[in-house]
Enzyme design. Sequence first.
Site, PDB file in Angstrom:
ATOM      1  CE  LYS A 182      60.541 -30.572  46.520  1.00  0.00           C
ATOM      2  NZ  LYS A 182      61.984 -30.321  46.294  1.00  0.00           N
ATOM      3  N   GLY A 235      63.260 -31.087  57.128  1.00  0.00           N
ATOM      4  CA  GLY A 235      64.042 -30.020  56.525  1.00  0.00           C
ATOM      5  C   GLY A 235      64.293 -28.925  57.535  1.00  0.00           C
ATOM      6  CB  SER A 236      65.417 -25.474  57.099  1.00  0.00           C
ATOM      7  OG  SER A 236      64.404 -24.982  56.257  1.00  0.00           O
ATOM      8  CB  THR A 237      63.633 -24.536  62.076  1.00  0.00           C
ATOM      9  OG1 THR A 237      64.180 -25.702  62.721  1.00  0.00           O
ATOM     10  CG2 THR A 237      62.642 -23.890  63.022  1.00  0.00           C
ATOM     11  N   GLY A 240      59.786 -25.532  57.708  1.00  0.00           N
ATOM     12  CA  GLY A 240      58.835 -26.285  58.531  1.00  0.00           C
ATOM     13  C   GLY A 240      57.761 -25.387  59.124  1.00  0.00           C
ATOM     14  CD  GLU A 257      61.523 -35.979  63.133  1.00  0.00           C
ATOM     15  OE1 GLU A 257      62.694 -35.802  63.514  1.00  0.00           O
ATOM     16  OE2 GLU A 257      60.623 -36.391  63.882  1.00  0.00           O
ATOM     17  CB  CYS A 291      68.705 -33.018  61.583  1.00  0.00           C
ATOM     18  SG  CYS A 291      68.355 -34.767  61.655  1.00  0.00           S
ATOM     19  CD  GLU A 391      70.412 -27.389  61.386  1.00  0.00           C
ATOM     20  OE1 GLU A 391      69.547 -26.791  60.728  1.00  0.00           O
ATOM     21  OE2 GLU A 391      70.317 -28.584  61.714  1.00  0.00           O
TER      22      GLU A 391
HETATM   23  P1  NDP Z   1      64.884 -27.053  53.365  1.00  0.00           P
HETATM   24  O1  NDP Z   1      63.849 -26.778  54.385  1.00  0.00           O
HETATM   25  O2  NDP Z   1      65.358 -25.933  52.540  1.00  0.00           O
HETATM   26  O3  NDP Z   1      64.374 -28.155  52.336  1.00  0.00           O
HETATM   27  C1  NDP Z   1      63.801 -29.371  52.732  1.00  0.00           C
HETATM   28  C2  NDP Z   1      62.824 -29.823  51.652  1.00  0.00           C
HETATM   29  O4  NDP Z   1      61.791 -28.856  51.539  1.00  0.00           O
HETATM   30  C3  NDP Z   1      63.463 -29.921  50.265  1.00  0.00           C
HETATM   31  O5  NDP Z   1      62.824 -30.936  49.523  1.00  0.00           O
HETATM   32  C4  NDP Z   1      63.125 -28.564  49.674  1.00  0.00           C
HETATM   33  O6  NDP Z   1      63.166 -28.580  48.268  1.00  0.00           O
HETATM   34  C5  NDP Z   1      61.723 -28.378  50.205  1.00  0.00           C
HETATM   35  N1  NDP Z   1      61.262 -27.001  50.239  1.00  0.00           N
HETATM   36  C6  NDP Z   1      61.985 -25.859  50.300  1.00  0.00           C
HETATM   37  N2  NDP Z   1      61.158 -24.789  50.308  1.00  0.00           N
HETATM   38  C7  NDP Z   1      59.889 -25.266  50.252  1.00  0.00           C
HETATM   39  C8  NDP Z   1      58.605 -24.668  50.229  1.00  0.00           C
HETATM   40  N3  NDP Z   1      58.428 -23.360  50.248  1.00  0.00           N
HETATM   41  N4  NDP Z   1      57.521 -25.472  50.186  1.00  0.00           N
HETATM   42  C9  NDP Z   1      57.655 -26.802  50.169  1.00  0.00           C
HETATM   43  N5  NDP Z   1      58.846 -27.433  50.164  1.00  0.00           N
HETATM   44  C10 NDP Z   1      59.953 -26.668  50.220  1.00  0.00           C
HETATM   45  O7  NDP Z   1      66.044 -27.786  54.109  1.00  0.00           O
HETATM   46  P2  NDP Z   1      67.387 -28.320  53.482  1.00  0.00           P
HETATM   47  O8  NDP Z   1      67.173 -29.024  52.198  1.00  0.00           O
HETATM   48  O9  NDP Z   1      68.339 -27.201  53.519  1.00  0.00           O
HETATM   49  O10 NDP Z   1      67.748 -29.472  54.521  1.00  0.00           O
HETATM   50  C11 NDP Z   1      68.550 -29.247  55.584  1.00  0.00           C
HETATM   51  C12 NDP Z   1      67.728 -29.008  56.815  1.00  0.00           C
HETATM   52  O11 NDP Z   1      66.981 -30.183  57.136  1.00  0.00           O
HETATM   53  C13 NDP Z   1      68.587 -28.740  58.001  1.00  0.00           C
HETATM   54  O12 NDP Z   1      68.148 -27.576  58.648  1.00  0.00           O
HETATM   55  C14 NDP Z   1      68.410 -29.949  58.900  1.00  0.00           C
HETATM   56  O13 NDP Z   1      68.506 -29.701  60.244  1.00  0.00           O
HETATM   57  C15 NDP Z   1      67.084 -30.458  58.517  1.00  0.00           C
HETATM   58  N6  NDP Z   1      67.037 -31.893  58.723  1.00  0.00           N
HETATM   59  C16 NDP Z   1      66.281 -32.384  59.740  1.00  0.00           C
HETATM   60  C17 NDP Z   1      66.263 -33.728  60.003  1.00  0.00           C
HETATM   61  C18 NDP Z   1      65.419 -34.282  61.098  1.00  0.00           C
HETATM   62  O14 NDP Z   1      65.126 -35.460  61.088  1.00  0.00           O
HETATM   63  N7  NDP Z   1      65.009 -33.483  62.068  1.00  0.00           N
HETATM   64  C19 NDP Z   1      67.045 -34.669  59.220  1.00  0.00           C
HETATM   65  C20 NDP Z   1      67.779 -34.044  58.168  1.00  0.00           C
HETATM   66  C21 NDP Z   1      67.771 -32.704  57.934  1.00  0.00           C
HETATM   67  P3  NDP Z   1      64.514 -28.091  47.529  1.00  0.00           P
HETATM   68  O15 NDP Z   1      65.652 -28.845  48.123  1.00  0.00           O
HETATM   69  O16 NDP Z   1      64.277 -28.457  46.146  1.00  0.00           O
HETATM   70  O17 NDP Z   1      64.606 -26.619  47.788  1.00  0.00           O
END
Ligand code: NDP
Length: 500
Positions: A182, A235-237, A240, A257, A291, A391
């Site tokens: 996804k 994605g975001s903490t 996560g 991550e 990130c 962040e």
């Molecule tokens: P989000 O956590 O909002 O989204 C990440 C993914 O999760 C997207 O595909 C999003 O879909 C999906 N998502 C959102 N809500 C849900 C849910 N309830 N259930 C399942 N999936 C969900 O993060 P961001 O897109 O804002 O990404 C940025 C974040 O990612 C930053 O905080 C950054 O630090 C982190 N990051 C970490 C990395 C690492 O390797 N540690 C690398 C890159 C980024 P949708 O976008 O459609 O909402």
Amino acid sequence: MNDVISGVPQLEHHIGGQSVPPAGGEYFDSDNPATLELNYRAARGTSPDVDRAVRAAQEAFADPRWRDLSQTRRGRLLRNLGDLISEHAEELARMETRDNGKLLREMRGQLATLPEYFHYYAGLADKIQGEVIPTSDRRVLNYTQREPLGVVGAITPWNSPLTLTTSKLAPALCAGNTVVVKPSEHTSATILRLSELALEAGFPAGAVNVVTGFGSEAGQALVDHRGLAKISFTGSTATGARIAAAAASRFIGSTLELGGKSPNIVFADANVANAAMGVVAGIFAAAGQTCIAGSRVFAHRSVYEELLERVTERAGTIRIGDPMDELTELGPLAFADQREKVAGYVELGEKEGARVLTGGRQSDGGGLGGYFYEPTVLVDVDNSMRVVREEIFGPVAAVMPFDTEDEVVALANDTEYGLAAGVWTTDLSRAHRMASRLEAGTVWVNTYRAMSPMSPRQGFKSSGVGVEHGQETIREYTRLKSVWINTSQEPLADPFTMRS
Ligand code: NDP
């Protein structure tokens, strides 16, 4: 991918090797963040789409054409996919630049190394093996084997979709799993293209599936699906944490991550010119939307002014504009909310007492009108402020002076995150000392943002759980079985005592 409504490309899910329209019949718009032009419409995935994709992945997992494929042949498919990505590098690079505004020159660099990730796991595929355990009874053969888990759900963000999806897809397939991805709603195009290339590379239909849509709908449905054997998330903490809880409640594993607020530390003995370039690379590359961004800069008081001067001078000459232009150094932020968030943090910082040394304003990107924001340096900040603790995920550096090594170690570690850290020093002992004292999964000394498929990475503290890249990540995508075989036909003695 080929359907067209009023000239705008319409993207469908990729399920079971087919292009599949959304069960709910709805599509959502995705625009180009540099020009605000409509890029495409993508299928709005909901629970029935996710269910269909997980079933396709389950069928592919159980299919002897995948299940019984030799590990060497699995590796060959990964190699094919890496080669196909090389062939389509320019197409993929441009597609992703249009999706998230990342510089084309950076995407070309990413696409030059992306095949190496597939090639690395191609080579590893037939080296996944168990061990023979010397138990105390020599008549008993005890051995272990590493087995694939089943269907892996991969949820990835928008900032580096191809690379971050590859970090999950390549090892998951290498270990013999099947996958449902996804992608972020902001970046569906390259991930769909990747799934088509996987099919072309020879992976069976259903081995790689993509359901596009919103996190709260398609993402949540995937997380909640009982058919998953594992969730791998970047994605975001905050998201996560929810995913980890959902996975734990069903006793399946999750690799996470997450976010970061990484320190980039410049000592008095550093090559300050190089350190300044490292600070610029750490926070302004990819418009700070990484990130691993080095968003907290600590400079020894004796070099603080010099470092600030060099960083602000370079920040002031950064070419902002069209990410497709090879000369551009800073593209737009990926979408409107992201720019609002960054601007909001800078305003908040000023209210908290920070001073904007350079930047701090939106930009029109040389007339393009997209979501541009100037590279920004904040000073007069400290660890108590939200701009230093949270962040921002944009081109905003908070720069602070320090006096002693102990002091900077305490400041650097005073964060909920632990993803990465940079150290600039010419003192070898200090380099090693800092590498062990910093609470971060990756420590760079006299460099920043270096990455390789061979090198494992892991977030400490709220930055994640589990390892990506390297050989270590294969453990995340396999389960260990212990097999005991009694090789003797001697009469079995006392049935009431344990044997070993
Ligand atoms: P989000 O956590 O909002 O989204 C990440 C993914 O999760 C997207 O595909 C999003 O879909 C999906 N998502 C959102 N809500 C849900 C849910 N309830 N259930 C399942 N999936 C969900 O993060 P961001 O897109 O804002 O990404 C940025 C974040 O990612 C930053 O905080 C950054 O630090 C982190 N990051 C970490 C990395 C690492 O390797 N540690 C690398 C890159 C980024 P949708 O976008 O459609 O909402």
